[in-house]
Design an enzyme around this catalytic site. Structure first.
Site, mmCIF file in Angstrom:
data_model
loop_
_atom_site.group_PDB
_atom_site.id
_atom_site.type_symbol
_atom_site.label_atom_id
_atom_site.label_comp_id
_atom_site.label_asym_id
_atom_site.label_seq_id
_atom_site.Cartn_x
_atom_site.Cartn_y
_atom_site.Cartn_z
ATOM 1 N N ASP A 132 -67.316 1.532 25.893
ATOM 2 C CA ASP A 132 -66.000 2.146 26.057
ATOM 3 C C ASP A 132 -64.902 1.180 25.607
ATOM 4 O OD1 ASP A 132 -63.777 3.555 26.911
ATOM 5 O OD2 ASP A 132 -64.233 3.400 29.064
ATOM 6 N N HIS A 179 -65.033 12.236 29.068
ATOM 7 C CA HIS A 179 -64.760 10.979 29.775
ATOM 8 C C HIS A 179 -63.360 11.032 30.379
ATOM 9 C CE1 HIS A 179 -65.507 6.613 30.352
ATOM 10 N NE2 HIS A 179 -64.222 6.438 30.070
ATOM 11 N N HIS A 200 -64.633 7.714 34.974
ATOM 12 C CA HIS A 200 -64.561 6.248 34.949
ATOM 13 C C HIS A 200 -63.444 5.821 35.892
ATOM 14 C CE1 HIS A 200 -63.624 2.492 32.240
ATOM 15 N NE2 HIS A 200 -64.072 2.152 33.431
ATOM 16 N N ASP A 202 -60.621 8.993 32.604
ATOM 17 C CA ASP A 202 -60.238 7.641 33.021
ATOM 18 C C ASP A 202 -59.222 7.690 34.151
ATOM 19 O OD1 ASP A 202 -61.587 5.786 31.142
ATOM 20 O OD2 ASP A 202 -60.497 6.948 29.626
ATOM 21 N N MET A 227 -61.181 3.319 37.369
ATOM 22 C CA MET A 227 -60.577 1.978 37.258
ATOM 23 C C MET A 227 -59.642 1.823 38.451
ATOM 24 S SD MET A 227 -60.125 1.941 33.170
ATOM 25 C CE MET A 227 -60.316 3.718 33.127
ATOM 26 N N MET A 241 -57.005 5.667 36.710
ATOM 27 C CA MET A 241 -56.439 4.309 36.861
ATOM 28 C C MET A 241 -55.436 4.284 37.997
ATOM 29 S SD MET A 241 -55.569 3.388 32.941
ATOM 30 C CE MET A 241 -56.756 3.626 31.616
ATOM 31 N N SER A 264 -62.795 10.400 25.401
ATOM 32 C CA SER A 264 -61.895 10.030 26.490
ATOM 33 C C SER A 264 -60.582 10.783 26.333
ATOM 34 C CB SER A 264 -61.615 8.527 26.467
ATOM 35 O OG SER A 264 -60.481 8.257 27.270
ATOM 36 N N MET A 317 -67.593 -2.310 29.131
ATOM 37 C CA MET A 317 -66.276 -2.223 28.503
ATOM 38 C C MET A 317 -66.279 -3.093 27.252
ATOM 39 S SD MET A 317 -64.399 -0.116 30.186
ATOM 40 C CE MET A 317 -62.989 -0.365 29.107
HETATM 41 C C1 DX5 Z 1 -59.651 2.132 28.648
HETATM 42 C C2 DX5 Z 1 -60.401 3.382 28.955
HETATM 43 C C3 DX5 Z 1 -61.012 3.993 27.760
HETATM 44 C C4 DX5 Z 1 -60.026 4.418 26.700
HETATM 45 C C5 DX5 Z 1 -60.732 4.375 25.380
HETATM 46 O O1 DX5 Z 1 -59.341 1.450 29.793
HETATM 47 O O2 DX5 Z 1 -61.452 3.120 29.872
HETATM 48 O O3 DX5 Z 1 -61.880 5.061 28.103
HETATM 49 O O4 DX5 Z 1 -59.484 5.679 26.900
HETATM 50 O O5 DX5 Z 1 -59.823 4.642 24.366
HETATM 51 P P1 DX5 Z 1 -60.042 4.140 22.868
HETATM 52 O O6 DX5 Z 1 -61.288 4.779 22.373
HETATM 53 O O7 DX5 Z 1 -58.807 4.592 22.189
HETATM 54 O O8 DX5 Z 1 -60.159 2.622 22.919
HETATM 55 ZN ZN ZN Z 2 -63.012 4.705 30.173
#
Ligand code: DX5
Ligand code: ZN
Length: 221
Positions: free
Chosen positions: A174, A32, A65, A34, A67, A36, A7, A136
């Site tokens: 994740d 990956h 991903h 993310d 969010m 948001m 990620s 998650m």
């Molecule tokens: C959190 C994200 C993850 C995050 C994981 O909301 O979806 O992908 O980046 O990071 P680590 O591995 O540091 O928990």
């Molecule tokens: Zn993620």
């Protein structure tokens, strides 16, 4: 095959391109990303321009991903930016079937994500329609959080649900995954491993190799 999906939220954004190239070269199969929106989750991360600028850096699978509330609004834009797989939260889609169909019709791989407190039974109907389920293992919104142990039972339950139906659906986990706890999620049935902090803090290439060695041992053992 077990897949590592670093990620980039855990990366050093001043050298993002270099770090993505580094984890690609070290053997990570997915990247990956993310996204948001500050509404579905408290934080805002990045969107299409960042994904697009990273696309020429690597041929690895872009595992996006979302969010984001009602992510169906962005399927076309995220595709254009370079996604290979779009994963949407069950909790963020009023019409989940429609959103999954939109992703599939766009020619991309489909994924549905569940927050820690959402039971896997909620996937009963949609399971045959998706390529991957993302469970998650922390509450979404931030990197660097602690793994929530009760999610292990969810992985086992989901793997059993898939096996009973003869589905080889990928199960991605994740949040809070490290070389110390990754065997537990692999044993439970996960086969796509997201890691942010555990890959990008320190030596990314070395950390990727550590994960890949554990995967190899697990697959042989
Ligand atoms: C959190 C994200 C993850 C995050 C994981 O909301 O979806 O992908 O980046 O990071 P680590 O591995 O540091 O928990
Ligand atoms: Zn993620």
């Amino acid at each position: 095959m077990i897949i590592l999906s670093p990620s980039i939220l855990g990366a050093d954004f001043t050298k993002l391109g270099e770090q993505v190239a580094e984890v690609d070269k070290a053997g990570a199969q997915y990247i990956h990303l993310d996204v948001m929106d500050g509404a579905f989750v408290p934080s805002i991360s990045f969107g299409m321009p960042v994904i697009k600028s990273l696309r020429p850096v690597t041929d690895r699978v872009f595992d996006v991903h979302m969010m984001v509330e009602e992510p169906g609004r962005y399927v076309e834009d995220i595709k254009k930016a370079g996604a290979d797989l779009i994963c949407v939260h069950q909790e963020a889609c009023l019409h989940l079937d429609r959103t999954i169909a939109q992703i599939r019709e766009a020619g991309l791989q489909t994924g549905v994500a569940l927050n820690p407190a959402t039971p896997v039974e909620t996937l009963d109907v949609i399971l045959p329609e998706v390529d991957m389920v993302l469970l998650m293992t922390v509450n979404p919104g931030f990197g660097g959080q602690k793994f929530i142990p009760y999610t292990v039972e969810k992985i086992k339950k989901l793997r059993a649900m898939c096996s009973e139906r003869g589905l080889s659906t990928r199960i991605e986990v994740d949040g809070g995954i490290t070389p110390d706890n990754v065997r537990t999620v692999l044993e439970a049935g996960a086969d796509v491993i997201v890691a942010g902090s555990a890959v990008f803090k320190g030596n990314p290439a070395g950390n990727v190799k550590t994960f890949l060695n554990i995967f190899q041992e697990f697959e042989q053992g």
